[in-house]
Design a protein around this motif. Sequence first.
Motif, PDB file in Angstrom:
ATOM      1  N   THR A   6       0.820  -1.209   0.000  1.00  0.00           N
ATOM      2  CA  THR A   6       0.000   0.000   0.000  1.00  0.00           C
ATOM      3  C   THR A   6       0.859   1.266   0.000  1.00  0.00           C
ATOM      4  OG1 THR A   6      -0.142   0.011   2.422  1.00  0.00           O
ATOM      5  CG2 THR A   6      -1.876  -1.147   1.227  1.00  0.00           C
ATOM      6  N   THR A   7       2.145   1.140   0.276  1.00  0.00           N
ATOM      7  CA  THR A   7       3.004   2.316   0.316  1.00  0.00           C
ATOM      8  C   THR A   7       3.501   2.710  -1.077  1.00  0.00           C
ATOM      9  OG1 THR A   7       4.992   0.994   0.734  1.00  0.00           O
ATOM     10  CG2 THR A   7       3.790   1.805   2.648  1.00  0.00           C
ATOM     11  N   PHE A   8       3.377   1.824  -2.062  1.00  0.00           N
ATOM     12  CA  PHE A   8       3.783   2.142  -3.431  1.00  0.00           C
ATOM     13  C   PHE A   8       2.669   2.912  -4.134  1.00  0.00           C
ATOM     14  CE2 PHE A   8       6.229  -1.907  -2.869  1.00  0.00           C
ATOM     15  CZ  PHE A   8       7.482  -1.331  -2.910  1.00  0.00           C
ATOM     16  N   LYS A   9       3.077   3.890  -4.954  1.00  0.00           N
ATOM     17  CA  LYS A   9       2.092   4.668  -5.694  1.00  0.00           C
ATOM     18  C   LYS A   9       2.672   5.076  -7.032  1.00  0.00           C
ATOM     19  CE  LYS A   9      -1.103   8.566  -5.201  1.00  0.00           C
ATOM     20  NZ  LYS A   9      -1.538   9.673  -4.315  1.00  0.00           N
ATOM     21  N   VAL A  10       1.925   4.790  -8.107  1.00  0.00           N
ATOM     22  CA  VAL A  10       2.317   5.225  -9.447  1.00  0.00           C
ATOM     23  C   VAL A  10       1.487   6.451  -9.809  1.00  0.00           C
ATOM     24  CG1 VAL A  10       2.383   4.626 -11.895  1.00  0.00           C
ATOM     25  CG2 VAL A  10       3.004   2.912 -10.171  1.00  0.00           C
ATOM     26  N   ASP A  87       6.034  -5.869 -10.173  1.00  0.00           N
ATOM     27  CA  ASP A  87       4.780  -5.854 -10.935  1.00  0.00           C
ATOM     28  C   ASP A  87       4.486  -4.446 -11.467  1.00  0.00           C
ATOM     29  OD1 ASP A  87       4.358  -8.552 -10.500  1.00  0.00           O
ATOM     30  OD2 ASP A  87       3.014  -8.252  -8.791  1.00  0.00           O
ATOM     31  N   LEU A  88       4.720  -3.438 -10.626  1.00  0.00           N
ATOM     32  CA  LEU A  88       4.505  -2.061 -11.071  1.00  0.00           C
ATOM     33  C   LEU A  88       5.494  -1.672 -12.167  1.00  0.00           C
ATOM     34  CD1 LEU A  88       3.863  -0.262  -7.658  1.00  0.00           C
ATOM     35  CD2 LEU A  88       2.180  -0.888  -9.389  1.00  0.00           C
ATOM     36  N   ALA A  89       6.735  -2.146 -12.039  1.00  0.00           N
ATOM     37  CA  ALA A  89       7.748  -1.864 -13.060  1.00  0.00           C
ATOM     38  C   ALA A  89       7.317  -2.442 -14.407  1.00  0.00           C
ATOM     39  CB  ALA A  89       9.095  -2.442 -12.633  1.00  0.00           C
ATOM     40  N   ARG A  90       6.742  -3.633 -14.376  1.00  0.00           N
ATOM     41  CA  ARG A  90       6.292  -4.291 -15.606  1.00  0.00           C
ATOM     42  C   ARG A  90       5.065  -3.588 -16.186  1.00  0.00           C
ATOM     43  NH1 ARG A  90       2.367  -7.686 -15.943  1.00  0.00           N
ATOM     44  NH2 ARG A  90       2.424  -8.119 -13.701  1.00  0.00           N
ATOM     45  N   GLU A  91       4.139  -3.191 -15.319  1.00  0.00           N
ATOM     46  CA  GLU A  91       2.883  -2.613 -15.788  1.00  0.00           C
ATOM     47  C   GLU A  91       3.016  -1.162 -16.262  1.00  0.00           C
ATOM     48  OE1 GLU A  91       0.183  -3.049 -12.543  1.00  0.00           O
ATOM     49  OE2 GLU A  91       0.435  -5.230 -12.455  1.00  0.00           O
ATOM     50  N   HIS A  92       3.949  -0.418 -15.659  1.00  0.00           N
ATOM     51  CA  HIS A  92       3.978   1.027 -15.904  1.00  0.00           C
ATOM     52  C   HIS A  92       5.306   1.572 -16.435  1.00  0.00           C
ATOM     53  CE1 HIS A  92       0.088   1.419 -13.889  1.00  0.00           C
ATOM     54  NE2 HIS A  92       0.563   0.658 -12.920  1.00  0.00           N
ATOM     55  N   PHE A  93       6.399   0.767 -16.358  1.00  0.00           N
ATOM     56  CA  PHE A  93       7.716   1.306 -16.702  1.00  0.00           C
ATOM     57  C   PHE A  93       8.456   0.454 -17.744  1.00  0.00           C
ATOM     58  CE2 PHE A  93       6.637   3.021 -12.551  1.00  0.00           C
ATOM     59  CZ  PHE A  93       6.986   4.358 -12.681  1.00  0.00           C
TER      60      PHE A  93
END
Length: 204
Positions: A6-10, A87-93
């Motif tokens: 929950t501390t990660f935010k894109v 997962d965020l790196a794959r989805e957004h970066f």
Amino acid sequence: MQPDTTTFKVIKNEFGTLLGYDGVRHGMLDARNNIASPTLRCFALYIDANKPEKMLTIGGGACILPTWAQSRGIQSHIVEPASAVLDLAREHFFFAPNLHTVFMTTGEAHLTSTDERYDCIVLDAFRSHVQDEFCYSPDGIALCLSRLNVGGHLLINTYQSADNRSWQSISHDLLGFENNVFIRAVQGHESNMLLFSVREAKPG
């Protein structure tokens, strides 16, 4: 222990895409998907000039720098214990895990369990604003240097902080290992300091 997801935010807006962690920026692409983070831009310029064949990133985060390096034909290994941030790196970066060798473990666990050598190691291991306790210790720095080929480069993102080892302390350790050390402040981020060290051949 992995960070709370929950501390990660894109954040995406007209300026680009940003990964935040507890309010601290951990990588950004601009609107054209180029590296926007001053720290990562400095590292990219240094890597481009020295042209390593094999690179290890300890603290992948949004994996912006490894993705950039792999696109230039550099064999990329990544240490990142948090599956959520990958997962965020794959989805957004634009991170493509299949194009890298990924170790989902801590920097300490990887450095103490492998004899693999690299031409370049990037140490950028943070939880929010807190540096990895082991990797930034004298033992951790020594291990990083020992995993470099002779003439290999250790790139360290650090900063002056009351609750962390300071860049002066880390640079002193590097000099103690008889390495060439170059220090650079990151424009626009007064606390960030980048350390560049080259592993020297032992005399005799």
